[in-house]
Design an enzyme around this catalytic site. Structure first.
Site, PDB file in Angstrom:
ATOM      1  N   CYS A  32      -4.248   7.960  -1.689  1.00 34.87           N
ATOM      2  CA  CYS A  32      -4.022   6.529  -1.916  1.00 34.87           C
ATOM      3  C   CYS A  32      -4.403   6.224  -3.364  1.00 34.87           C
ATOM      4  O   CYS A  32      -5.596   6.280  -3.709  1.00 34.87           O
ATOM      5  CB  CYS A  32      -4.870   5.693  -0.957  1.00 34.87           C
ATOM      6  SG  CYS A  32      -4.687   3.912  -1.198  1.00 34.87           S
ATOM      7  N   GLY A  33      -3.426   5.931  -4.206  1.00 32.69           N
ATOM      8  CA  GLY A  33      -3.694   5.751  -5.628  1.00 32.69           C
ATOM      9  C   GLY A  33      -4.538   4.518  -5.913  1.00 32.69           C
ATOM     10  O   GLY A  33      -5.540   4.589  -6.633  1.00 32.69           O
ATOM     11  N   ASN A  34      -4.160   3.382  -5.320  1.00 31.43           N
ATOM     12  CA  ASN A  34      -4.965   2.166  -5.532  1.00 31.43           C
ATOM     13  C   ASN A  34      -6.361   2.360  -4.945  1.00 31.43           C
ATOM     14  O   ASN A  34      -7.357   1.889  -5.519  1.00 31.43           O
ATOM     15  CB  ASN A  34      -4.271   0.962  -4.892  1.00 31.43           C
ATOM     16  CG  ASN A  34      -3.014   0.578  -5.636  1.00 31.43           C
ATOM     17  OD1 ASN A  34      -2.996   0.530  -6.857  1.00 31.43           O
ATOM     18  ND2 ASN A  34      -1.941   0.337  -4.900  1.00 31.43           N
ATOM     19  N   HIS A  63       6.852  10.498  -0.337  1.00 34.31           N
ATOM     20  CA  HIS A  63       7.541   9.306  -0.860  1.00 34.31           C
ATOM     21  C   HIS A  63       9.036   9.580  -0.964  1.00 34.31           C
ATOM     22  O   HIS A  63       9.447  10.660  -1.411  1.00 34.31           O
ATOM     23  CB  HIS A  63       6.997   8.941  -2.243  1.00 34.31           C
ATOM     24  CG  HIS A  63       5.561   8.544  -2.227  1.00 34.31           C
ATOM     25  ND1 HIS A  63       5.134   7.250  -2.021  1.00 34.31           N
ATOM     26  CD2 HIS A  63       4.432   9.294  -2.341  1.00 34.31           C
ATOM     27  CE1 HIS A  63       3.815   7.212  -2.027  1.00 34.31           C
ATOM     28  NE2 HIS A  63       3.359   8.439  -2.205  1.00 34.31           N
ATOM     29  N   ASN A  80       0.826  12.639  -0.449  1.00 35.00           N
ATOM     30  CA  ASN A  80       1.475  11.909   0.649  1.00 35.00           C
ATOM     31  C   ASN A  80       2.958  11.768   0.292  1.00 35.00           C
ATOM     32  O   ASN A  80       3.335  11.793  -0.858  1.00 35.00           O
ATOM     33  CB  ASN A  80       0.805  10.546   0.874  1.00 35.00           C
ATOM     34  CG  ASN A  80       0.834   9.657  -0.363  1.00 35.00           C
ATOM     35  OD1 ASN A  80       1.108  10.113  -1.477  1.00 35.00           O
ATOM     36  ND2 ASN A  80       0.572   8.376  -0.167  1.00 35.00           N
ATOM     37  N   GLY A 113       2.864   5.719  -4.804  1.00 39.36           N
ATOM     38  CA  GLY A 113       4.295   5.401  -4.870  1.00 39.36           C
ATOM     39  C   GLY A 113       4.769   5.178  -6.293  1.00 39.36           C
ATOM     40  O   GLY A 113       5.858   5.614  -6.681  1.00 39.36           O
ATOM     41  N   ASN A 157      -4.294   3.799   7.295  1.00 44.63           N
ATOM     42  CA  ASN A 157      -3.387   2.656   7.203  1.00 44.63           C
ATOM     43  C   ASN A 157      -3.736   1.622   8.269  1.00 44.63           C
ATOM     44  O   ASN A 157      -4.530   1.902   9.182  1.00 44.63           O
ATOM     45  CB  ASN A 157      -1.944   3.143   7.407  1.00 44.63           C
ATOM     46  CG  ASN A 157      -1.468   4.029   6.270  1.00 44.63           C
ATOM     47  OD1 ASN A 157      -1.558   3.671   5.098  1.00 44.63           O
ATOM     48  ND2 ASN A 157      -0.981   5.224   6.621  1.00 44.63           N
ATOM     49  N   CYS A 174       1.538   0.182  -4.508  1.00 45.08           N
ATOM     50  CA  CYS A 174       1.278   1.521  -3.956  1.00 45.08           C
ATOM     51  C   CYS A 174       1.111   2.463  -5.138  1.00 45.08           C
ATOM     52  O   CYS A 174       2.091   2.721  -5.855  1.00 45.08           O
ATOM     53  CB  CYS A 174       2.442   1.942  -3.066  1.00 45.08           C
ATOM     54  SG  CYS A 174       2.268   3.591  -2.356  1.00 45.08           S
ATOM     55  N   ASN A 218      -3.239  -4.493  -3.274  1.00 45.92           N
ATOM     56  CA  ASN A 218      -3.221  -3.508  -2.169  1.00 45.92           C
ATOM     57  C   ASN A 218      -4.675  -3.312  -1.747  1.00 45.92           C
ATOM     58  O   ASN A 218      -5.436  -2.604  -2.411  1.00 45.92           O
ATOM     59  CB  ASN A 218      -2.596  -2.218  -2.688  1.00 45.92           C
ATOM     60  CG  ASN A 218      -2.463  -1.115  -1.660  1.00 45.92           C
ATOM     61  OD1 ASN A 218      -2.560   0.042  -2.034  1.00 45.92           O
ATOM     62  ND2 ASN A 218      -2.243  -1.437  -0.410  1.00 45.92           N
ATOM     63  N   GLU A 254       5.397   0.751   2.815  1.00 43.99           N
ATOM     64  CA  GLU A 254       4.470   1.865   2.985  1.00 43.99           C
ATOM     65  C   GLU A 254       4.480   2.405   4.413  1.00 43.99           C
ATOM     66  O   GLU A 254       4.510   1.636   5.384  1.00 43.99           O
ATOM     67  CB  GLU A 254       3.034   1.438   2.639  1.00 43.99           C
ATOM     68  CG  GLU A 254       2.780   1.314   1.161  1.00 43.99           C
ATOM     69  CD  GLU A 254       1.298   1.394   0.816  1.00 43.99           C
ATOM     70  OE1 GLU A 254       0.573   2.141   1.497  1.00 43.99           O
ATOM     71  OE2 GLU A 254       0.891   0.698  -0.120  1.00 43.99           O
ATOM     72  N   ARG A 255       4.425   3.722   4.506  1.00 47.44           N
ATOM     73  CA  ARG A 255       4.242   4.380   5.799  1.00 47.44           C
ATOM     74  C   ARG A 255       2.968   3.817   6.430  1.00 47.44           C
ATOM     75  O   ARG A 255       1.950   3.692   5.766  1.00 47.44           O
ATOM     76  CB  ARG A 255       4.095   5.888   5.588  1.00 47.44           C
ATOM     77  CG  ARG A 255       3.778   6.681   6.823  1.00 47.44           C
ATOM     78  CD  ARG A 255       3.656   8.164   6.553  1.00 47.44           C
ATOM     79  NE  ARG A 255       2.516   8.489   5.690  1.00 47.44           N
ATOM     80  CZ  ARG A 255       2.109   9.752   5.479  1.00 47.44           C
ATOM     81  NH1 ARG A 255       2.765  10.761   6.035  1.00 47.44           N
ATOM     82  NH2 ARG A 255       1.079   9.993   4.689  1.00 47.44           N
TER      83      ARG A 255
END
Ligand SMILES: N[C@H](CCC[C@H](N)C(=O)O)C(=O)O
Length: 283
Positions: free
Chosen positions: A73-75, A166, A164, A227, A64, A224, A11, A215-216
């Site tokens: 954003c985790g990654n 999910h 965010n 996610g 995005n 994600c 990602n 992903e949105r």
């Protein structure tokens, strides 16, 4: 303008260092679209800005590849933590990062060369009430397996916000999911006024999940991070996984290790990698 392309389990984002660069606020969405374009730009899932913060060591903003800004954003957080430590913006191994979805705490794990291959992030507590997702409908504390009619198909959604939104759907077979149909249809469904990230999850064991995501604002990605956190929270809420025990989440791009602690906070551990650095001429 200098950039660094980095990824967490495939990602990828184009990272811009706002300690050194300046980008006009109004140009950010268009720049994200340009940088992410695989044919006319660099190619990525979006753009991430690393910069100063009044309340944390560094700040992160996420765009995005459609130019929309996300709250978390985790990654991206693992890559921001890696970048901040390797570039000397922080000297500690544990430090806070400001996101639009709130403050998180990152712990870097430097190797013998003082580079950072993996990072653990305390993502804080998931937000579960309908209004916090946000989601339209009667006020409830948790949205668990709520059926949403998409016309040709209907899906049962467990909703989790990690800053965010999910929508997690459980499946018996991750290899036969209608993600290309359900993803875009649910992403912009009227129930989700800020749209939503869509995740399919197959429970292999109580501590092992298979995971796919639409992903949105981006579409299908390799991974994600927020996610994966939402998937583990949803799995616990549905009685498939235990609290306070590490769950391995298998994503297309690799594995993340997620624990929903008894204190309510969610820990995410995984890789963060630099691909290359370069120069981009802003048009
Ligand atoms: N598409 C997401 C942002 C990126 C999150 C994802 N790449 C992660 O690692 O958490 C959203 O609009 O909420």
């Amino acid at each position: 303008m200098k950039f660094t392309k980095m990824h967490g389990l495939g990602n990828s984002y184009i990272y811009i260092d706002l300690f050194k660069e300046t980008i006009a606020e109004e140009s950010m969405p268009k720049l994200a679209i340009q940088l992410a374009d695989k044919n006319r730009g660099i190619g990525s899932d979006g753009m991430i800005l690393i910069g100063p913060s009044d309340v944390a060591k560094v700040s992160m903003r996420v765009f995005n590849n459609d130019g929309s800004e996300a709250m978390n954003c985790g990654n991206g957080l693992r890559c921001v933590a890696k970048f901040a430590y390797e570039h000397g913006y922080v000297n500690e191994m544990v430090f806070t990062i400001e996101t639009k979805g709130g403050l998180v705490e990152a712990t870097v794990h430097p190797d013998e060369a003082n580079q950072v291959p993996t990072v653990t992030v305390n993502m804080g507590k998931p937000r579960l009430s309908r209004s916090e997702i946000p989601m339209i409908g009667a006020a409830v504390d948790q949205v668990i397996n709520e059926t949403i009619d998409l016309g040709e198909v209907s899906v049962d959604v467990t909703a989790v916000s990690m800053g965010n939104p999910h929508a997690v759907i459980f499946t018996e077979d991750i290899h036969s999911i209608p993600l290309m149909q359900v993803g875009p249809s649910l992403e912009k469904h009227e129930r989700f006024p800020e749209w939503v990230n869509v995740e399919y999850v197959q429970v292999l064991k109580e501590d092992e999940l298979q995971f796919r995501v639409w992903e949105r604002g981006t579409g299908i990605t390799q991974a994600c991070g927020t996610g994966a956190c939402a998937a583990v929270v949803a799995s616990v809420l549905n009685g498939h996984s235990p609290r306070n025990q590490e769950v391995t989440v298998h994503l297309l791009g690799g594995d993340l290790f997620i624990t929903w602690l008894d204190n309510g906070e969610v820990l995410m551990n995984g890789a963060a990698e630099t691909i290359f650095e370069g120069e981009w001429v802003i048009k």
